[in-house]
Write a protein that holds these residues in place. Structure first.
Motif, PDB file in Angstrom:
ATOM      1  N   GLU A   1      -5.908  -7.371  -7.166  1.00 22.53           N
ATOM      2  CA  GLU A   1      -5.425  -7.885  -8.591  1.00 22.53           C
ATOM      3  C   GLU A   1      -5.587  -7.049  -9.530  1.00 22.53           C
ATOM      4  OE1 GLU A   1      -6.886 -11.861  -8.846  1.00 22.53           O
ATOM      5  OE2 GLU A   1      -5.758 -12.659  -7.021  1.00 22.53           O
ATOM      6  N   ARG A   2      -6.898  -6.533  -9.586  1.00 24.07           N
ATOM      7  CA  ARG A   2      -7.264  -5.533 -10.733  1.00 24.07           C
ATOM      8  C   ARG A   2      -6.663  -4.104 -10.562  1.00 24.07           C
ATOM      9  NH1 ARG A   2     -13.526  -4.515 -12.677  1.00 24.07           N
ATOM     10  NH2 ARG A   2     -13.084  -3.099 -14.440  1.00 24.07           N
ATOM     11  N   TYR A   3      -6.811  -3.572  -9.577  1.00 25.28           N
ATOM     12  CA  TYR A   3      -6.657  -2.303  -9.143  1.00 25.28           C
ATOM     13  C   TYR A   3      -5.034  -1.772  -8.490  1.00 25.28           C
ATOM     14  CZ  TYR A   3     -11.619  -2.051 -10.028  1.00 25.28           C
ATOM     15  OH  TYR A   3     -12.853  -2.064 -10.452  1.00 25.28           O
TER      16      TYR A   3
ATOM     17  N   ALA B   1     -13.452 -11.172  -2.924  1.00 26.30           N
ATOM     18  CA  ALA B   1     -13.847  -9.910  -3.655  1.00 26.30           C
ATOM     19  C   ALA B   1     -12.838  -8.819  -3.317  1.00 26.30           C
ATOM     20  CB  ALA B   1     -15.116  -9.188  -3.024  1.00 26.30           C
ATOM     21  N   HIS B   2     -11.893  -8.833  -2.253  1.00 29.85           N
ATOM     22  CA  HIS B   2     -11.183  -7.922  -1.940  1.00 29.85           C
ATOM     23  C   HIS B   2      -9.614  -8.502  -2.594  1.00 29.85           C
ATOM     24  CE1 HIS B   2      -7.622  -5.715   0.470  1.00 29.85           C
ATOM     25  NE2 HIS B   2      -7.204  -6.863   0.731  1.00 29.85           N
TER      26      HIS B   2
ATOM     27  N   HIS C   1       0.964  -1.122  -0.063  1.00 29.96           N
ATOM     28  CA  HIS C   1      -0.141  -0.075   0.152  1.00 29.96           C
ATOM     29  C   HIS C   1       0.990   1.260   0.005  1.00 29.96           C
ATOM     30  CE1 HIS C   1      -3.326  -2.584   0.235  1.00 29.96           C
ATOM     31  NE2 HIS C   1      -3.361  -2.833   1.511  1.00 29.96           N
ATOM     32  N   PRO C   2       1.799   1.350   0.685  1.00 24.30           N
ATOM     33  CA  PRO C   2       2.584   2.634   0.822  1.00 24.30           C
ATOM     34  C   PRO C   2       3.327   2.636  -0.935  1.00 24.30           C
ATOM     35  CG  PRO C   2       3.173   1.652   2.783  1.00 24.30           C
ATOM     36  CD  PRO C   2       2.374   0.700   1.924  1.00 24.30           C
TER      37      PRO C   2
ATOM     38  N   VAL D   1      -6.731   3.931  -4.614  1.00 26.14           N
ATOM     39  CA  VAL D   1      -6.797   2.802  -4.515  1.00 26.14           C
ATOM     40  C   VAL D   1      -6.697   2.152  -3.193  1.00 26.14           C
ATOM     41  CG1 VAL D   1      -5.603   0.554  -5.626  1.00 26.14           C
ATOM     42  CG2 VAL D   1      -6.045   2.748  -7.076  1.00 26.14           C
ATOM     43  N   VAL D   2      -5.402   2.521  -2.582  1.00 29.09           N
ATOM     44  CA  VAL D   2      -5.328   1.959  -1.170  1.00 29.09           C
ATOM     45  C   VAL D   2      -6.544   2.148  -0.246  1.00 29.09           C
ATOM     46  CG1 VAL D   2      -3.764   2.506   0.780  1.00 29.09           C
ATOM     47  CG2 VAL D   2      -2.917   2.287  -1.428  1.00 29.09           C
ATOM     48  N   GLU D   3      -6.938   3.462  -0.337  1.00 29.33           N
ATOM     49  CA  GLU D   3      -8.160   3.641   0.703  1.00 29.33           C
ATOM     50  C   GLU D   3      -9.276   2.482   0.657  1.00 29.33           C
ATOM     51  OE1 GLU D   3      -7.894   5.590   3.474  1.00 29.33           O
ATOM     52  OE2 GLU D   3      -5.956   5.867   2.714  1.00 29.33           O
ATOM     53  N   ASP D   4      -9.747   2.523  -0.675  1.00 33.60           N
ATOM     54  CA  ASP D   4     -10.634   1.323  -1.196  1.00 33.60           C
ATOM     55  C   ASP D   4     -10.487   0.139  -0.496  1.00 33.60           C
ATOM     56  OD1 ASP D   4     -12.212   3.204  -2.144  1.00 33.60           O
ATOM     57  OD2 ASP D   4     -11.808   2.548  -4.233  1.00 33.60           O
ATOM     58  N   ARG D   5      -8.964  -0.428  -0.756  1.00 40.83           N
ATOM     59  CA  ARG D   5      -8.423  -1.663  -0.130  1.00 40.83           C
ATOM     60  C   ARG D   5      -8.309  -1.933   1.310  1.00 40.83           C
ATOM     61  NH1 ARG D   5      -8.809  -1.104  -4.880  1.00 40.83           N
ATOM     62  NH2 ARG D   5     -10.875  -1.722  -3.922  1.00 40.83           N
TER      63      ARG D   5
END
Length: 191
Positions: free
Chosen positions: A122-124, A116-117, A62-63, A75-79
């Motif tokens: 993998e996609r984003y 789903a996560h 994430h960093p 992207v990271v906030e969603d994950r």
């Protein structure tokens, strides 16, 4: 290093994480189809893999995504939102007897959240990491993942979904978790 086989997942962070996603899917299958002690042991392995995998992603992946991928912050906030939801479900399930009639339905909820996560990562995230990082960076990130996993807590800790919180709280949580794992194993309650 002649004679030593090195797999792609040892040197490429995306391949390593994708392999782990496959291992997680396989462990869900094993937990679902087993019973008794076999189910309990498979679930313990699943809990451990999920905990160390997510911690390592929070500390390393994430960093990198935040700073190196266009739109990485979002992207990271969603994950992280997905991770927290799954950790909360896992933490509740972790205290449930695997023979409890409610266990499998709650496991299905967890599996749905985790898969789903994983697909979203993998996609984003992973595809953009592969496009952004050169081979040397992919190798260094794989090494960082392995180091983070070696020190990560082995149980879910909702609320620690950031590198800073993992670095601050993680070592204490990891010590407690790993001590608990050792006691469980010594008592024959864990596989």
């Amino acid at each position: 290093m002649a004679g030593i086989a090195v797999s792609e997942s040892d040197v490429d962070v995306v391949a390593l994480l994708m392999r782990q996603h496959g291992d997680i899917r396989n462990l869900f299958d094993e937990v679902e189809r087993s019973t008794g002690d076999d189910r309990r042991n498979a679930f313990r392995r699943l809990v451990r893999l999920l905990a160390v995998h997510e911690t390592a992603e929070e500390e390393v992946i994430h960093p990198f995504t935040r700073t190196s991928v266009t739109g990485g912050e979002g992207v990271v906030e969603d994950r992280l939102t997905e991770e927290r939801t799954a950790k909360e479900t896992l933490a509740g399930l972790d205290g449930t007897d695997t023979d409890d009639p409610k266990f499998l339905s709650e496991l299905l909820t967890l599996r749905t959240e985790v898969m789903a996560h994983a697909r979203a990562e993998e996609r984003y995230e992973f595809i953009h990491i592969r496009r952004t990082a050169d081979p040397e960076r992919l190798t260094s990130l794989a090494g960082a993942i392995k180091a983070a996993e070696a020190m990560a807590p082995t149980r879910p800790h909702p609320g620690t979904e950031s590198a800073a919180k993992n670095m601050t709280l993680g070592p204490v949580a990891a010590l407690v978790d790993r001590t608990r794992d050792a006691v469980r194993s010594a008592m024959g309650k864990d596989g």
